[in-house]
Scaffold this motif. Sequence first.
Motif, short mmCIF file in Angstrom:
data_model
loop_
_atom_site.label_atom_id
_atom_site.label_comp_id
_atom_site.label_asym_id
_atom_site.label_seq_id
_atom_site.Cartn_x
_atom_site.Cartn_y
_atom_site.Cartn_z
N CYS A 242 0.73 -1.23 0.09
CA CYS A 242 0.08 0.16 -0.02
C CYS A 242 0.94 1.20 -0.12
O CYS A 242 1.71 1.26 0.77
CB CYS A 242 -0.96 0.12 1.35
SG CYS A 242 -2.24 -1.20 1.21
N VAL A 243 0.53 2.07 -0.84
CA VAL A 243 1.12 3.61 -0.71
C VAL A 243 0.27 4.69 -0.10
O VAL A 243 -1.09 4.52 -0.44
CB VAL A 243 1.79 3.91 -2.19
CG1 VAL A 243 2.93 3.01 -2.45
CG2 VAL A 243 0.64 4.20 -2.97
N LEU A 244 0.72 5.57 0.48
CA LEU A 244 0.07 6.85 1.10
C LEU A 244 0.42 8.02 -0.06
O LEU A 244 1.54 8.17 0.03
CB LEU A 244 0.24 7.08 2.49
CG LEU A 244 -0.57 8.45 3.11
CD1 LEU A 244 -1.89 7.78 3.25
CD2 LEU A 244 0.21 8.67 4.48
N ARG A 245 -0.63 8.45 -0.70
CA ARG A 245 -0.45 9.50 -1.76
C ARG A 245 -0.27 10.86 -0.81
O ARG A 245 -0.82 10.78 0.21
CB ARG A 245 -1.27 9.62 -2.71
CG ARG A 245 -0.94 8.29 -3.68
CD ARG A 245 -1.86 8.33 -5.03
NE ARG A 245 -3.29 7.84 -4.47
CZ ARG A 245 -4.32 7.66 -5.25
NH1 ARG A 245 -4.10 7.87 -6.45
NH2 ARG A 245 -5.46 7.51 -4.88
N SER A 246 0.26 11.96 -1.76
CA SER A 246 0.40 12.99 -0.90
C SER A 246 -0.88 13.69 -0.45
O SER A 246 -0.82 14.57 0.52
CB SER A 246 1.52 14.05 -1.50
OG SER A 246 0.71 14.36 -2.74
#
Length: 771
Positions: A242-246
């Motif tokens: 999972c990535v947390l976008r800005s």
Amino acid sequence: MSPWLLPIFLHILCLSTTPSVLSSAFSTVAIAHFSDVTLVCALVPSLIADRRHELNCTSASNRRQRTYPTRRMAYSAVAAGDGFLCGLTVPPDGSYATMRWWEFPGHGSERYGKRVYRGPALTALASGDAHVCGLIGGAHRPQCWRWTELAIPAGMKFSEIAVGRDFVCGLLGCGAIRCFGTDAAVVGKEPTGNFSMVAAGTWHVCGVSDSGKLSCWGAGAPEWDPTPLDIASMALGENKTCVLRSNGTVLCWGKGSQPPDHLAREQFIVIQAKGDAICGVRLIDYSLVCWGNELFRRNHTVYDRVLPGTCSPIASCGCGVLPGSGIMCPSDDEGICQSCKLQLSPIPPSNPSSSQQASSNSNRGRVLLMVLGSVGFGLGLCTMLVCLAFKNRNNGRRRRPPLAPPSSQVEPTLGGRLDGANMAEVSIQFLLKVTDNFSEAHKIGSGSFGAVYRATLPGGCDVAIKRAEVPAAAAPSMSRRNEQQRLRDVEQRERAFGSELALLSRINHKNLVRLLGFCRERGERVLVYEHMANGTLHDNLHRKPIAPPSPLSSWPARLRLALDAARGIEYLHAYAVPAIIHRDIKSSNILLDEEWTAKVADFGLSVTSPNDEGSVAAGTVGYMDPEYYRLRRLTEKSDVYSFGVVLLELVTGCKAIHRSEEAEGAEEEGEGSATPQNVVEMAVPWIEAEDIGRVMDRRVAPASAEEVAAVAYVGYVAAECVRAVGCDRPTMGEVVGALQRAVAACGGENGPDRADPSQARRQLSRAHNSM
Ligand SMILES: *[C@@H]1O[C@H](CO)[C@@H](O)[C@H](O)[C@H]1NC(C)=O
Ligand SMILES: *[C@@H]1O[C@H](CO)[C@@H](O)[C@H](O)[C@H]1NC(C)=O
Ligand SMILES: *[C@@H]1O[C@H](CO)[C@@H](O)[C@H](O)[C@H]1NC(C)=O
Ligand SMILES: *[C@@H]1O[C@H](CO)[C@@H](O)[C@H](O)[C@H]1NC(C)=O
Ligand SMILES: *[C@@H]1O[C@H](CO)[C@@H](O)[C@H](O)[C@H]1NC(C)=O
């Protein structure tokens, strides 16, 4: 050089380069597993002790909760994996760190855990399924605990560290990633490139390149997308990425890793993963939600509130402090820094035609106020706001750059971003409740775009609430012209609201009124400020009796009050980036708090660009710079002119536009009976003739010779401020300097309290004796 030697050369170069500054290298959330139990552990604000937090773990299956006590200091960060939990403590001065370790099962039967480390402070802590590793001291030396078989070459420096089941990877100072351990799919398979971030799951690793591209390798790594994503952080589990976008949204790859529908569009501050579980701290209320494992399906919320990050000194937060976080930290000057990589609490763009849509968006950002209120959190809402509001109070006098980074241009238009804002979005229901539906009884005045109400919050403290007037709705019969006028009104109101919100959210000075919260819901536009107990300077000077404790009853206190206000304006001109021109400086926009400190208020007309050409001249008659009025030439010097008028008001006790001297006493009744006179035209000739005594306010106890000299000096300063041509006027910095000298000349800035009645008595006896 042979091309074969190049990689080796680069490798050596990398080893010797000192890593750059770290970002968010500690976590306040960790996921532990043992046998088939999943524990979600987090630092949670304590319900018992003040301003403290505790380390709790909750079982995903039966939601049983257990707490892990500390000896003296609260935990700063946690890490966990298969069969273990670690808590890191760091004293406030950051001089060393201690780590405690609980082993599962046995449920960490030792109360305080085993101390596995005490030594130089860590700069990062990361855990894999089986191990925990950190970076130690200024050298960023990697160290892993209870992992004897791992060999990392001596002298290695990492700027970030990531731990998998059988490997550890680090980001080197030059941007390369190196992995060590026994996982053959990971170690030795590192892609080349310059990276800015690294994260590890059970069997795979991901890096984010300088250009924003995600590269993953190892077992269970996703097929990566070559398009750059705006990634703020990553969380990797087993076959899950999972990535947390800005912008705070989460994007996941891998079977079962997608957040459930109702969380998919939610904004997060932090994400964590281990095995099949993925957890995130929601921006809206700092609750911790988890998904990925069937056990979370029944209730995704594991904690109603967690610490969204590690507490650190507020001064160290380059991008501001998360709203409401100060109260969760052990000491007063600590808060939880807002990540510079995340653009949090963006105000959705809104213009009059789309405000309906904007307000529905902003529902998602509805914040803490209501949550805190309803949870009945120990210190309550009021303290939270006020703590935040006054946190930086003492910094006011220091000349420091504003909180927002200089690059963040907040325009006085709608929907500026709230950089580092210490404030909360509140619901209209809450405001209706505290003001009895905005009843007349609560009304205390009006500002540039609406009425102002006073309210007492559930915690007992007072706030001022400014509510924008709602322009009459369009009636079917309304003529086109009226409708156009109405739209203009709506636009003007939106502008004033947006301007005030955008500007106030990024300034912080003890002589500027603090904005504590706002409401932007449906048609409502409401701002919540600190309440200024002693009202406006205008009312104190022109409506109330001039007697102690009013500071207006003594000359030194009057001058100090002028100095306060001048400092606030000076901050706007010289230290806000970009500079702010207030455009409506007047005595009714200078407010006095409980301790009679003057603060500048009402930023509804303020702008940041000096030559706002084409804009209609705005301001108040009697205070408006004639040059600006005639030529529409707006500079900081327009505020200097208006402030000069305020100084003349303070010296003479006359209103900016007043009736002739004889009518002064009977003014309330005799309105309109004499020709109006301008304080500039009335006072400046006497000041320039060196006859200040003719115009000094006679309601103040007769002044000593020093005081008369000081007031005469301030008179000259005021006369300079109201010069016809802008460039002839002094800057606010020069005005502050002059007022400081004047205050020093008649009692000193650190002299007796401004409201000290004994001073008034002394003055009186001195004056009496000299007669
Ligand atoms: C932490 O867990 C303990 C039980 O061990 C519980 O009493 C306490 O309320 C929990 N704290 C929070 C903030 O939920
Ligand atoms: C990494 O960045 C450096 C400059 O910072 C550059 O010289 C080098 O070519 C880059 N390497 C790669 C593989 O892009
Ligand atoms: C992850 O993927 C590997 C194959 O790459 C598989 O053997 C393993 O069972 C998967 N784990 C989970 C939890 O799905
Ligand atoms: C966040 O940004 C991504 C692109 O990076 C975009 O697709 C998504 O719609 C944005 N989400 C929100 C809520 O703004
Ligand atoms: C889910 O769990 C949280 C935290 O324990 C609790 O506050 C909330 O009421 C629960 N929600 C439901 C729908 O049971």
